[in-house]
Scaffold this active site. Structure first.
Site, PDB file in Angstrom:
ATOM      1  CG  HIS A 150      -1.821   1.145   1.349  1.00 46.66           C
ATOM      2  ND1 HIS A 150      -3.130   1.115   0.913  1.00 46.66           N
ATOM      3  CD2 HIS A 150      -1.630   2.391   1.850  1.00 46.66           C
ATOM      4  CE1 HIS A 150      -3.688   2.293   1.138  1.00 46.66           C
ATOM      5  NE2 HIS A 150      -2.805   3.093   1.712  1.00 46.66           N
ATOM      6  CD  GLU A 151       1.679   3.806   3.653  1.00 51.52           C
ATOM      7  OE1 GLU A 151       1.891   4.827   2.967  1.00 51.52           O
ATOM      8  OE2 GLU A 151       0.659   3.680   4.369  1.00 51.52           O
ATOM      9  CG  HIS A 195       0.036   6.137  -0.769  1.00 46.35           C
ATOM     10  ND1 HIS A 195      -1.093   6.443  -1.476  1.00 46.35           N
ATOM     11  CD2 HIS A 195      -0.393   5.705   0.458  1.00 46.35           C
ATOM     12  CE1 HIS A 195      -2.163   6.201  -0.724  1.00 46.35           C
ATOM     13  NE2 HIS A 195      -1.766   5.752   0.454  1.00 46.35           N
ATOM     14  CG  HIS A 207      -6.300   5.983   0.116  1.00 49.80           C
ATOM     15  ND1 HIS A 207      -6.386   6.815   1.189  1.00 49.80           N
ATOM     16  CD2 HIS A 207      -5.203   5.209   0.322  1.00 49.80           C
ATOM     17  CE1 HIS A 207      -5.379   6.567   2.008  1.00 49.80           C
ATOM     18  NE2 HIS A 207      -4.646   5.602   1.503  1.00 49.80           N
ATOM     19  CB  CYS A 208      -8.175   2.150  -4.921  1.00 51.39           C
ATOM     20  SG  CYS A 208      -9.164   1.257  -6.107  1.00 51.39           S
ATOM     21  CB  CYS A 216      -8.199  -2.252  -4.541  1.00 50.28           C
ATOM     22  SG  CYS A 216      -6.667  -1.489  -5.126  1.00 50.28           S
ATOM     23  CB  CYS A 220      -8.261  -3.101  -8.244  1.00 51.71           C
ATOM     24  SG  CYS A 220      -8.181  -1.349  -8.642  1.00 51.71           S
ATOM     25  CB  CYS A 235      -4.554   0.335  -8.501  1.00 51.52           C
ATOM     26  SG  CYS A 235      -5.668   1.252  -7.430  1.00 51.52           S
TER      27      CYS A 235
END
Ligand SMILES: Nc1ncnc2c1ncn2[C@@H]1O[C@H](COP(=O)(O)OP(=O)(O)OP(=O)(O)O)[C@@H](O)[C@H]1O
Ligand SMILES: [Mg+2]
Ligand SMILES: [Zn+2]
Ligand SMILES: [Zn+2]
Lengths: 469, 182
Positions: B129-130, B133, B139-140, B145, B164, B167
């Site tokens: 996740h990070e 970014h 954010h999705c 996702c 996803c 993304c």
């Protein structure tokens, strides 16, 4: 799911670090975030562009959060305002909510709380937009003057009323209390060729028989003690218009006879007078009693009944036309917005379910009262279930005791409080803000009670403002 | 896309198996070379004695200062992180920038029968996740996702460790990433 890209948020705080860290966080959710360091520059931005959400610090030099909220609302009435505060100023934050803020956040706040609050605001604003579209579509059809309805049974009533309005035949409106008998009577008058003439209402239940008599027919000067001057009765006042005899089922035997005579002859004399007064009046009568039963029991004259029952119109109770509830809601909310001077745009889906399910013994009047209360109590432009103050339906989970059910007499106050909090939390689906409102405490208090009783939803973090360990 | 370096910058030691797992999953997710390396020390000046947590933005500045010149750098720590306005964060990244940090401090909450396996899974998700970014992703809102916002461990458990399709597509779209100010 609504996209956040259309959601413009203004973050206002005099501390740059707070602004930056909050804006950075919201940025990553895809919101369009702008910042302002004080109330004045915040207002400048609000004047230039529409925003969905204003998140403002409470304590700021010069203009504080409360003042900013008030000014911001003037510029953008549908703005959702969230006030940030430190523990010491929670009371003022509560004041902010009374003045229409959507919610408040105690700094530093729980990320889950912030996330959920933003989602809730966005979802509500989405709902408002949908409602606005719905409202426009509904408004044109299904109206007879001030009456709104789309139920087939009511459409038949409107049809009959329109036709009957054109004649001058007597109309008898039957229906339960609050079903709309009086509005219908006024609508008939307004739709009739007599619309330019007077609409005169007499409530037959409110007065004693002799007072009612003089009220209806008037009296000559000195006809009885206290009759200081000649007094025109309602029959005369309604000349060339409509006389609405409300609660006609409550009229006593003597007056029933008098009424029968006027209805037959369209003329009468004032009390204590000899002069014959002739009037041109259309009679609309209404009652919530079962007149046929009253005739059968001898309480109501059969001949008068037939004189009144020329064109009977029966208003169905609201519980038999539940499809009208959303439409009536729109109708009343629009009025309430105007009366309260702030937008009241709709109700949450849960509230709507409850409204549609309620039995409505007081019919449309009760619905109007419930919505009025809801609109006054609601924090934002959308009325939530708890705002309506309807009695709660049964438990939503098997293990939760039903709110309001009496508890065993061997329980301590703490135990009762704990159980009641569980019940309310279960009922609101663990929505802490809503539960706090139902319980009549602020959210901070509820959180601390939840902590004290060890209440958390399965898998929930305990709400915390301190780091672990 | 640029390669990724992972540093363990926590106080206590982290099991090598965990680091390897994160390394593998990052390579999978972003299709780039990923290596674990030794940092030159531990971040300094990040501790806030009042909050008894580390300030994330200072963590990121430290990583920028001492990190290698090229590629993306992910710092993993066992220390609890915060930003001034929130009680805690799981991690933070420079949006479309070079550095990211993720914390394991809260990822052991409510592990239940999932145990260490679940913990590892959470750390993987937060790492992916990070870095997302850092590669410029916001954010999705597509359910599950890995780029959906996780404000608590329940949210972490709800999502998958995968990007996803949208993304993934955005990753390769030039000029799509929004660059945050440093
Ligand atoms: N179909 C409707 N559309 C809009 N408003 C309605 C409708 N029906 C009733 N109302 C409103 O509901 C309230 C009650 O209506 P009304 O006073 O006509 O009831 P009623 O049948 O005369 O009751 P009661 O027997 O208690 O006198 C009023 O505020 C009226 O405006
Ligand atoms: Mg009435
Ligand atoms: Zn994120
Ligand atoms: Zn995605």
């Amino acid at each position: 799911m609504p996209s956040n890209e259309r959601v413009r948020i203004l973050v206002v705080d005099d501390e740059e670090i707070v602004r930056e860290s909050l804006a950075g966080w919201l940025d990553k959710d895809g919101y369009l975030v702008e910042q302002a360091a004080d109330g004045r520059s915040a207002l400048a931005r609000l004047g230039a562009q529409p925003f969905s959400i204003l998140i403002s610090d409470l304590k700021m030099p010069e203009m504080d959060g409360l003042a900013l909220q008030a000014e911001a609302r003037k510029l953008q009435p549908s703005l959702a305002v969230v006030i940030m505060t430190a523990y010491a100023t929670v009371d003022t934050a509560v004041t902010a909510m009374k003045q229409g803020a959507f919610d408040y956040l105690v700094k530093p706040f729980d990320p889950e709380e912030l996330s959920m609050m933003m989602q809730k605001i966005v979802a509500q604003q989405e709902l408002v937009r949908e409602n606005a579209v719905l409202r426009k579509a509904l408004r044109k059809e299904h109206q007879l003057q001030d009456l709104a309805s789309k139920a087939p049974a009511m459409q038949a009533v409107f049809e009959l009323a329109r036709t009957a309005a054109r004649s001058s035949s007597t109309i008898l409106i039957l229906g339960e209390s609050g079903a709309g008998k009086e509005v219908l009577a006024r609508a008939i008058h307004a739709e009739s060729p007599r619309a330019a003439g007077p609409f005169v209402e007499v409530s037959c239940a409110a007065l004693t028989e002799s007072l009612l008599e003089s009220e209806l027919f008037g009296h000559e000067k000195g006809s009885f003690t206290g009759a200081m001057a000649r007094h025109k009765g309602k029959f005369e006042a309604a000349h060339q218009g409509t006389l609405f005899l409300d609660e006609v089922g409550d009229v006593g035997p003597k007056l029933q006879l008098d009424l029968l005579r006027v209805l037959e002859e369209r003329r009468f004399h004032r009390i204590g007078g000899n002069e014959i007064v002739e009037v041109d009046v259309r009679i609309v009568a209404a009652t919530n009693r079962d007149l046929q039963k009253a005739v059968a029991s001898g309480a109501f004259r059969e001949d008068l009944f037939y004189r009144l029952n020329v064109i009977p119109i029966r208003l169905p109770p609201l519980r038999d036309r539940r499809e009208d509830i959303p439409l009536l809601m729109e109708h009343f909310l629009e009025r309430l917005s105007a009366e309260l001077g702030r937008p009241v745009d709709g109700v949450t889906p849960e509230a709507m379910n409850a409204l549609v399910a309620h039995p409505w013994p007081g019919n449309v009047r009760e619905l109007r009262n419930v919505l009025e209360r809801g609109a006054v109590v609601a924090r934002g432009p959308v009325i939530e279930l708890a705002d309506l103050g309807l009695e709660l339906p049964g438990p939503t989970r098997g293990d939760a005791p039903r709110p309001g059910v009496a508890t065993a007499p061997d329980q301590s106050l703490d135990e009762v409080e704990r159980r009641h909090i569980i019940a309310v939390l279960a009922h609101t689906g663990f929505n802490v803000s809503q539960s706090a409102r139902v319980l009549g405490v602020d959210r901070v208090t509820l959180y601390s009670k939840m902590r004290r009783y060890g209440l958390k939803r399965d898998g929930d973090d305990e709400p915390t403002t301190a780091p672990p360990r | 896309m640029e390669p990724i370096t992972i540093w363990w910058i926590g106080e206590r030691a982290m099991a090598p198996a965990v680091m390897e797992r994160v390394q593998q999953e990052l390579a999978q997710a972003y299709g780039v070379a990923v290596r674990c390396a030794e940092p030159p020390g531990r971040p300094s000046g990040t501790w806030d004695p009042k909050r008894r947590q580390h300030l994330t933005s200072r963590m990121l500045s430290w990583l920028l200062q001492v990190g290698p010149p090229g590629g993306k750098l992910l710092g993993l720590t066992d220390q609890d992180l915060f930003i001034p306005i929130l009680t805690y964060v799981f991690g933070e990244a420079q949006l479309g920038g070079r550095v990211a940090v993720a914390s394991a401090a809260r990822l052991r909450e409510d592990l239940g029968p999932g145990g260490e396996g679940l913990f590892m899974e959470r750390l993987v998700k937060e790492s992916v996740h990070e870095l997302g970014h850092a590669y410029g992703l916001l954010h999705c809102q597509v359910p599950r996702c890995v780029m959906t916002r996780a404000a608590g461990v329940r949210d972490v458990d709800e999502k998958s460790r995968h990007l996803c399709p949208r993304c993934r597509h955005r990753l390769t779209e030039p000029g799509r990433s929004r660059h945050a100010v440093e």
